[in-house]
Design a protein around this motif. Structure first.
Motif, PDB file in Angstrom:
ATOM      1  N   ALA A 147       1.018  -1.810   0.000  1.00 28.86           N
ATOM      2  CA  ALA A 147       0.163  -0.466   0.112  1.00 28.86           C
ATOM      3  C   ALA A 147       0.820   1.436  -0.026  1.00 28.86           C
ATOM      4  CB  ALA A 147      -1.001  -0.346   1.487  1.00 28.86           C
ATOM      5  N   ALA A 148       2.211   1.435  -0.282  1.00 28.52           N
ATOM      6  CA  ALA A 148       2.871   2.072   0.004  1.00 28.52           C
ATOM      7  C   ALA A 148       3.148   3.123   0.887  1.00 28.52           C
ATOM      8  CB  ALA A 148       2.796   2.689  -1.289  1.00 28.52           C
ATOM      9  N   ALA A 180       5.695   0.702  10.145  1.00 29.29           N
ATOM     10  CA  ALA A 180       6.727   0.167  10.665  1.00 29.29           C
ATOM     11  C   ALA A 180       5.751  -0.825  12.233  1.00 29.29           C
ATOM     12  CB  ALA A 180       7.848   0.857  11.264  1.00 29.29           C
ATOM     13  N   PRO A 181       4.394  -0.195  12.792  1.00 29.26           N
ATOM     14  CA  PRO A 181       4.213  -0.533  13.637  1.00 29.26           C
ATOM     15  C   PRO A 181       3.142  -1.943  13.360  1.00 29.26           C
ATOM     16  CG  PRO A 181       3.874   2.114  13.301  1.00 29.26           C
ATOM     17  CD  PRO A 181       4.687   1.324  12.520  1.00 29.26           C
ATOM     18  N   LEU A 182       2.315  -1.607  12.064  1.00 31.03           N
ATOM     19  CA  LEU A 182       2.120  -2.328  11.893  1.00 31.03           C
ATOM     20  C   LEU A 182       2.177  -3.636  11.469  1.00 31.03           C
ATOM     21  CD1 LEU A 182      -1.117  -3.229  11.014  1.00 31.03           C
ATOM     22  CD2 LEU A 182      -0.663  -3.014   9.239  1.00 31.03           C
ATOM     23  N   GLY A 206      -8.613   2.544   4.607  1.00 31.80           N
ATOM     24  CA  GLY A 206      -9.196   2.430   3.906  1.00 31.80           C
ATOM     25  C   GLY A 206      -7.868   0.819   3.207  1.00 31.80           C
ATOM     26  N   CYS A 207      -6.693   0.655   4.007  1.00 34.49           N
ATOM     27  CA  CYS A 207      -6.297  -0.388   3.373  1.00 34.49           C
ATOM     28  C   CYS A 207      -6.574  -1.720   3.617  1.00 34.49           C
ATOM     29  CB  CYS A 207      -5.013  -0.184   4.783  1.00 34.49           C
ATOM     30  SG  CYS A 207      -3.891   0.985   4.145  1.00 34.49           S
ATOM     31  N   TRP A 208      -6.480  -2.943   3.360  1.00 38.26           N
ATOM     32  CA  TRP A 208      -6.333  -3.984   3.517  1.00 38.26           C
ATOM     33  C   TRP A 208      -5.275  -4.987   4.321  1.00 38.26           C
ATOM     34  CZ3 TRP A 208     -11.135  -6.814   2.653  1.00 38.26           C
ATOM     35  CH2 TRP A 208     -11.888  -5.328   2.221  1.00 38.26           C
TER      36      TRP A 208
END
Length: 74
Positions: free
Chosen positions: A10-11, A18-20, A66-68
């Motif tokens: 997802a850039a 980093a935390p994810l 809005g990410c997956w």
């Protein structure tokens, strides 16, 4: 155990990614992923599971902003 490789398709900025990646990289099974996602408020439930073949599946989770998150499992 080394963390699993995580791809930032997802850039996302490094500050968001980093935390994810640090959390997701510790998920050594789908149970860990489901426990974490279903424990969130509100819960994040899988939107779909796509069979790639008889052994591999992708689990798709909608993530805030809005990410997956997509877990590729064998």
């Amino acid at each position: 155990m080394a963390p699993f490789p995580i791809e930032n398709r997802a850039a996302l900025s490094e500050a968001l990614f980093a935390p994810l990646a640090a959390i997701v990289g510790t998920h050594t099974s789908m149970k860990h992923a489901f426990d974490w996602l279903l424990g969130m408020t509100p819960q994040i439930v899988p939107a779909d599971a796509v069979a790639q073949d008889e052994y591999s599946h992708d689990f798709l989770f909608p993530y805030p902003a809005g990410c997956w998150l997509v877990y590729d499992c064998t």
